[in-house]
Structure formats: C-alpha cells, structure tokens
Design a protein around this motif. Structure first.
Motif, PDB file in Angstrom:
ATOM      1  N   THR A  34       0.850  -1.177   0.000  1.00 34.90           N
ATOM      2  CA  THR A  34       0.000   0.000   0.000  1.00 34.90           C
ATOM      3  C   THR A  34       0.887   1.227   0.000  1.00 34.90           C
ATOM      4  N   THR A 308      -7.069  -2.618   3.738  1.00 31.35           N
ATOM      5  CA  THR A 308      -6.495  -1.337   3.366  1.00 31.35           C
ATOM      6  C   THR A 308      -7.636  -0.340   3.195  1.00 31.35           C
ATOM      7  N   TRP A 310      -9.358   3.544   2.190  1.00 34.51           N
ATOM      8  CA  TRP A 310      -9.299   4.747   1.363  1.00 34.51           C
ATOM      9  C   TRP A 310     -10.467   5.644   1.708  1.00 34.51           C
ATOM     10  N   SER A 317      -5.341   7.579   2.521  1.00 30.94           N
ATOM     11  CA  SER A 317      -5.666   6.440   3.381  1.00 30.94           C
ATOM     12  C   SER A 317      -5.881   6.968   4.800  1.00 30.94           C
TER      13      SER A 317
END
Length: 511
Positions: A34, A308, A310, A317
């Motif tokens: 990431t 992860t 967003w 992030s």
C-alpha cells in the motif's frame, strides 16, 4: 487460529473436466503493498463537501479475533473446488455465492453456487437445506460460454446484481466481466449481451489472465466496480493490481468514470487505460464502511487477510492497514450488507465495526483452492454517530426511541417519526433501546400516524401517504398494526404524489 503458509506466486486456476481446459478462476497471488495515493478528483456532481487535507493515517483499535475452526461451506460431492465467495446479510440470514463446478451443470466449466446460513460461521446449505445450488453456468456461444466464476453480488432498489468473471475457454487475455440480474438472488438473467468490462491491453505480461475478479459496491447513486486486469498499465510485473470504475448505470454502458492519478475522470468505455492501481493484489474485495467514512479493501498478505482503507475520493488512506490473522489460498469475500456496505455490530452500532471474511484456505485434490473458512475481528472505539450525516448512514433502517415516547426510524438519510412501536418494529431491520443524542439535531421528515392511508397500484405495489408524500412500502405486515386501510390507485395517480424513500429496509447485522 493458524498463520497461513507461504506459497509461490502462481496462476491458481482449477482444472475443468477436460485436463487441457483452464478455468477462469484466479489470477494468482502477490505480496500486496500500500502507499499514498496521488491526485484527487471530483464526485461526479454530487453535493458533498470536499475532503479535508490528508492527515497521517490513524490507527484503528481492534479486538475479538474469531473464526478458522472449520470449513463453513462446500459444494456437493462432485465439486472439486470452492473459492471466490461473496456474502450478503439479509433479514438475519447470511447468503453466499461462490465459484465451484458441478458435473450436472452444463456446460463443463466453472459454476456459481449459492447457499445460506443463520451465521457466517455456517454451515451453509442450499435453499431448503439441501446441497448448494448451481445458479449461474456458462452461456454457449457467449463470452462466458464455458466459465462463470468470482461472483460479487449487491442488491439495489430490490434488484440483485451479480458481477462475475466469464470466459469462453482458455485464458489468452480472454477473461472479461459480465453482469446478471435477479429478484431473488437465485434465478439470474444476463443483463447485457456481452461483457461489461474487458481487458485494457495496455501491456501484455506473462500472466495472460485478463480481466476479472470483480467487487461491487453501491454508494451515493454510483455503482463502484473494482477488479483485476493483468493487462493494465499500472499492474505489477506479474499482473497484480486492483483497478476501479464507477457508473450510475449497473451495466456500465454509459456515464463511466475511471480512477486515475488525477481522481475519477470520464472515459469512453470500460476498457480505458488502467493508470492507477489501489492495491498490489489479486482476488480482493471492496466494502464501504459508513461508521468510519471509508472504503475497505480486503486482500491477501503474508501475515493474513489485510484491510487497506481509502477515503471517499480515494485521495488518502485515513487509517493504517489492519490484518485479520488467517489462513488463505484464495479470496477473501467480505461479509456485507446488500448494497456492499459494512454490517452493523450487534454489540455497539455506533462504536464498533465487524470485519468478517470467508476465503479458501487450502489447495485441494483438484490442485485448486477449497476449504472455505470464516475469519474476522472488530474495530472498536470508532465515532460512527458523532455527527448527523455519518449517524444517518450508520443507522439506516434502524429504529430508536424518540423524545416524545414514540419511535424514530432512519430511512435513507431521513428521520421518520412512527407513533406505534409495533409498526416501527415491522419496518426496521433493528430496534435500539437507546437513542443516539446526535439524532436530536436531525429534523423529522415525516410522521407515520395510526390509520395513515395506504395505497396500492398495479405497477408500483404498496405505499403509505404521509404528510402528502408517498413512501413505497416493502413490509406489508406493518399495515395491520397501524390500522391502515388500503385504497386502489392508478399508476398515474401514484406518480402524481411526491416520492419518499421506501419503507421496510431489512439488511441485518453481522452474525
């Protein structure tokens, strides 16, 4: 709960009944990475405030690791593999679709199976308690003539949409994404004559998988579709990468925008160049989490199942990645509400978010992924109800006590005051005993009083006329406790009323 064993990067595709026939299953695996996103982009004309300047990612506190004890679902006796699941929580039932193969489901190749359970920990069975049912198979003569796999299912306005990988035979960059529709999640009709997303062909690599492994979410009127494309320009050396399109059209035939380095931009079609990848992975899943105002991507890592995050515009992030300790070989599939949003916590609606996944954990006798197991954990201490906008999203479909000893029901961002608790219970997916204080800042949009007039039209069904506005009704059982008479109206009379959101939304909470 064990840690997964490492396996080499590969094209983990199951063999069909003919040894030379390679199925349209999984593109392989990669060690995801990431990083910070570049660019921004608008919201396609949506009336939302712009994101604040990016801040350092915050850490989410997590607890309650769970799952991994047993296989929760498998196909019938002749199913050689089971992987690529998608799961929805509806009416207290967890419904799952996944990729397998039945010899009885023509033509030979991948089939999408369906089963359901009272809990994500299973066991999952077919409708009526039998073996899981094959609900979508290849369409002879079509782009998906042999293989249908990697389902992602959402439900919007009463219609189910199933996005899937289809192929006519061997790969050779031939995998593409199709979409089918249903009113019950079991009987499907293809919604387009051909694929809705094809390979971009920006770059041909040794991995000839093409485009597939879709993950769909509905948010603010947009259908978001994340997917693998081994020919994408921004994919990794082995084809790994996750690309994102969105459209107001579920078939992606118009109004298509692609996420690039400059944000979302209008493109001529779904095969536009892939200039930005969200995560370096195969076979990932996507979910919108109202309580933290962020997207979550579930994908494979060396430590387990990674999450992860967003923000809404994919410009930053907002949270550090989270890892669910798990074993995996292919997947994962997030447990989601019908629109692809995160379920609410049965323990604390505003302060906790459950993250649960089901994924294949072993390579079986067919040299393909199988062993579907459930893993999960909770993020806690989140501020899901600290501001009115976020609270209305988190509490959608939930009824709470009102200040006037009645009930308030949150419906599509509005507050409906319901006089009788029995009626609110019929309309809500959940009833809370305590009222979040932030709702005192939200104006009441309508009143559902005893005896409120109900109408029925042949073309539109049932509705309640509340303060001159017609609210479509999905839960007819609410009419009797409300003592509401039903009057027939024409379709034209129905359309003359100002329209409100539909009542009777039921999505359930995590189990």
């Amino acid at each position: 709960m064990g840690r997964r064993r490492r396996s080499s990067a590969r094209s983990a595709c199951a063999l069909g009944v003919v040894a030379a026939l390679v199925t349209a299953c999984t593109a392989g695996e990669a060690a995801p990475r990431t990083g910070d996103a570049a660019g921004g982009g608008d919201l396609g004309g949506q009336s939302r405030a712009a994101d604040p300047p990016p801040q350092p990612p915050a850490a989410l506190a997590v607890d309650d690791p769970r799952g991994g004890e047993r296989v929760v679902a498998r196909g019938g006796a002749d199913a050689p593999y089971n992987y690529g699941p998608t799961l929805l929580v509806e009416d207290g039932t967890v419904r799952m679709w996944w990729c397998s193969q039945y010899g009885s489901a023509a033509p030979a190749g991948d089939d999408i199976l369906f089963a359901e359970a009272r809990s994500v920990s299973g066991p999952f069975t077919g409708p009526g308690g039998g073996i899981p049912r094959a609900v979508l198979s290849g369409d002879p003569g079509g782009f998906d003539a042999v293989h249908t796999c990697d389902p992602s299912v959402i439900r919007v306005d009463g219609t189910y949409y199933l996005y899937y990988t289809g192929a006519a035979g061997d790969h050779a960059h031939g995998n593409a994404i199709g979409v089918a529709t249903s009113t019950d999640g079991v009987n499907w009709t293809r919604a387009a004559e051909g694929p809705v997303v094809t390979a971009a062909h920006d770059n041909h690599r040794d991995n000839t998988y093409g485009t597939g492994q879709p993950a769909a979410v509905h948010l603010d009127g947009w259908f978001y579709l994340m997917f693998t494309d081994t020919t994408g320009g921004a994919a990794g050396w082995n084809g790994a990468g996750q690309f994102l399109l969105r459209s107001t059209d579920p078939t992606f035939a118009r109004d298509v925008e692609a996420l690039g380095e400059g944000g979302f931009e209008a493109v001529a079609g779904t095969a536009a160049p892939r200039t930005r990848s969200l995560v370096d992975a195969f076979s990932a899943d996507l979910m919108w989490v109202d309580a933290i105002d962020a997207f979550a991507i579930a994908h494979q890592t060396a430590e387990g199942t990674g999450l992860t995050f967003w923000n809404r515009t994919f410009t930053a992030s907002p949270y550090r990645p989270v890892t669910i300790p798990s074993e995996w070989e292919e997947g994962p599939g997030l447990v989601r509400q019908p629109d692809g949003h995160a379920p609410t916590s049965p323990r604390d609606v505003c302060g906790r978010v459950p993250f649960d996944v089901v994924q294949a954990t072993v390579i079986g006798a067919a040299n393909a992924p199988t062993g579907l197991r459930h893993y999960g954990l909770d993020a806690h201490g989140v501020a899901g109800c600290d501001d009115p906008g976020r609270a209305l999203a988190v509490l959608d479909g939930i009824a709470v006590p009102s200040p006037l000893r009645t009930m308030d029901l949150v419906v599509d961002g509005r507050l409906l005051r319901v006089e009788r608790r029995s009626v609110a219970t019929e309309l809500a997916r959940r009833v809370l005993d305590e009222r979040p204080p932030v709702l005192d800042e939200v104006p009441v949009a309508g009143h559902l009083r005893p005896g409120a007039r109900a109408v029925r039209s042949e073309g539109h069904g049932l509705g309640l006329v509340l303060d001159g506005t017609l609210w479509p009704l999905r839960s007819p059982a609410a009419l009797e406790p409300n003592d509401s008479p039903v009057s027939p109206v024409s379709d034209e009379q129905w359309r003359q009323y100002p329209g409100g959101p539909a009542l009777g939304y039921r999505a359930g909470s995590a189990s």
